[in-house]
Scaffold this motif. Structure first.
Motif, PDB file in Angstrom:
ATOM      1  N   ALA A   1      19.495   2.723 -12.265  1.00 52.65           N
ATOM      2  CA  ALA A   1      19.936   2.357 -13.654  1.00 52.65           C
ATOM      3  C   ALA A   1      20.326   0.948 -13.960  1.00 52.65           C
ATOM      4  CB  ALA A   1      20.558   3.422 -14.402  1.00 52.65           C
ATOM      5  N   GLN A   2      21.335   0.781 -13.146  1.00 52.29           N
ATOM      6  CA  GLN A   2      21.932  -0.639 -13.066  1.00 52.29           C
ATOM      7  C   GLN A   2      21.015  -1.691 -12.665  1.00 52.29           C
ATOM      8  OE1 GLN A   2      24.807  -1.513 -14.219  1.00 52.29           O
ATOM      9  NE2 GLN A   2      26.297   0.179 -14.001  1.00 52.29           N
ATOM     10  N   ARG A   3      20.057  -1.596 -11.689  1.00 56.35           N
ATOM     11  CA  ARG A   3      19.029  -2.443 -11.056  1.00 56.35           C
ATOM     12  C   ARG A   3      18.191  -2.810 -12.226  1.00 56.35           C
ATOM     13  NH1 ARG A   3      19.258   0.537  -6.148  1.00 56.35           N
ATOM     14  NH2 ARG A   3      17.455   1.559  -6.887  1.00 56.35           N
ATOM     15  N   LEU A   4      17.838  -1.725 -13.235  1.00 54.27           N
ATOM     16  CA  LEU A   4      16.980  -1.971 -14.334  1.00 54.27           C
ATOM     17  C   LEU A   4      17.654  -2.640 -15.195  1.00 54.27           C
ATOM     18  CD1 LEU A   4      15.314   1.667 -14.484  1.00 54.27           C
ATOM     19  CD2 LEU A   4      14.070  -0.446 -13.673  1.00 54.27           C
ATOM     20  N   LEU A   5      18.690  -2.270 -15.482  1.00 57.12           N
ATOM     21  CA  LEU A   5      19.629  -3.254 -16.573  1.00 57.12           C
ATOM     22  C   LEU A   5      19.844  -4.617 -16.193  1.00 57.12           C
ATOM     23  CD1 LEU A   5      21.911  -0.090 -17.690  1.00 57.12           C
ATOM     24  CD2 LEU A   5      20.153  -1.199 -18.963  1.00 57.12           C
ATOM     25  N   GLN A   6      19.699  -4.730 -14.955  1.00 54.34           N
ATOM     26  CA  GLN A   6      20.197  -6.333 -14.449  1.00 54.34           C
ATOM     27  C   GLN A   6      18.817  -7.054 -14.405  1.00 54.34           C
ATOM     28  OE1 GLN A   6      22.474  -5.477 -11.157  1.00 54.34           O
ATOM     29  NE2 GLN A   6      23.901  -4.666 -11.915  1.00 54.34           N
ATOM     30  N   LYS A   7      17.838  -6.570 -14.574  1.00 52.60           N
ATOM     31  CA  LYS A   7      16.578  -7.304 -14.766  1.00 52.60           C
ATOM     32  C   LYS A   7      16.069  -7.943 -16.117  1.00 52.60           C
ATOM     33  CE  LYS A   7      14.290  -4.711 -10.853  1.00 52.60           C
ATOM     34  NZ  LYS A   7      13.333  -4.020 -10.433  1.00 52.60           N
TER      35      LYS A   7
ATOM     36  N   HIS B   1      31.256  -4.530 -17.024  1.00 51.97           N
ATOM     37  CA  HIS B   1      31.407  -4.941 -15.347  1.00 51.97           C
ATOM     38  C   HIS B   1      30.055  -5.023 -14.558  1.00 51.97           C
ATOM     39  CE1 HIS B   1      35.460  -3.404 -15.993  1.00 51.97           C
ATOM     40  NE2 HIS B   1      35.044  -2.078 -16.541  1.00 51.97           N
ATOM     41  N   SER B   2      29.137  -5.346 -15.208  1.00 51.87           N
ATOM     42  CA  SER B   2      27.783  -5.444 -14.689  1.00 51.87           C
ATOM     43  C   SER B   2      27.259  -6.738 -15.546  1.00 51.87           C
ATOM     44  CB  SER B   2      26.878  -4.123 -14.779  1.00 51.87           C
ATOM     45  OG  SER B   2      27.524  -3.252 -13.876  1.00 51.87           O
TER      46      SER B   2
END
Length: 206
Positions: A121-127, A150-151
């Motif tokens: 989920a974090q990877r998707l949100l950072q794209k 924090h992201s």
């Protein structure tokens, strides 16, 4: 959030009516006792079906705590009532019913432990690609956006909220779009998410 059952179920002798405002409450109750002879109220159909599945006789409300309270007051069920809930609730149901003349107690029988979003989920949100984010409660919305601090979230967010109260927890200007489910139940959230998918594809040119 992770659900954790806790052994806080009181002695049910003399309890006239059970009240459930989530299926998690029903599932915790089923783990903590074999009693199935006490009539129950459920906030909505998903919770009601969970109650029926474990063998309870249940009256199903229209999907939110306020309307459930009005229904219980009108029905005047066997007293005292017992609201079996998690540690976080949207409305003071037991207090409201007691103030209306219906003796109601409450017991916290499960905890809602906050958990970090998954690495995926974090990877998707950072794209930079759009992400549809369904949010089922004001607390889950607050927990989600607390993690953003924090992201490095870059994804345009298309929020699907269970209610206006949930939508109100989305930080101003953070969402590319916000849609609200037509009713307070899981099927309405599925339908709203499908509509958000179509809309996001159209807006983002995907």
């Amino acid at each position: 959030m992770q659900i954790e059952v806790c052994a806080n179920l009181p002695d049910l002798v003399g309890t006239g009516t059970l009240i459930f405002t989530s299926r998690h409450g029903v599932e915790a109750f089923a783990q903590l006792t074999d009693r199935r002879d006490i009539p129950a109220y459920a906030v909505g159909e998903a919770t009601g079906q969970a109650a029926r599945d474990i063998g309870l006789t249940v009256t199903v409300g229209e999907g939110d705590a306020e309307r459930l309270i009005k229904q219980i007051v009108a029905d005047k069920p066997n007293l005292p009532c017992l609201h079996l809930r998690g540690e976080h609730v949207a409305a003071p149901l037991a207090e409201t019913l007691t103030s209306a003349g219906l003796e109601t107690h409450e017991a916290v029988i499960y905890l809602q432990r906050p958990c970090p979003l998954s690495d995926e989920a974090q990877r998707l949100l950072q794209k930079p690609d759009p992400v549809i984010l369904p949010l089922f409660s004001p607390r889950s919305a607050r927990l989600a956006f607390a993690q953003e601090k924090h992201s490095n979230w870059q994804a345009p967010l298309h929020i699907v909220a269970m209610s206006q109260a949930v939508a109100d927890q989305v930080p101003a200007g953070r969402a590319s779009s916000i849609s609200i489910a037509a009713t307070l139940d899981a099927m309405a959230m599925v339908q709203a998410t499908e509509r958000a998918w179509i809309k996001a594809n159209r807006l983002e040119g995907c």
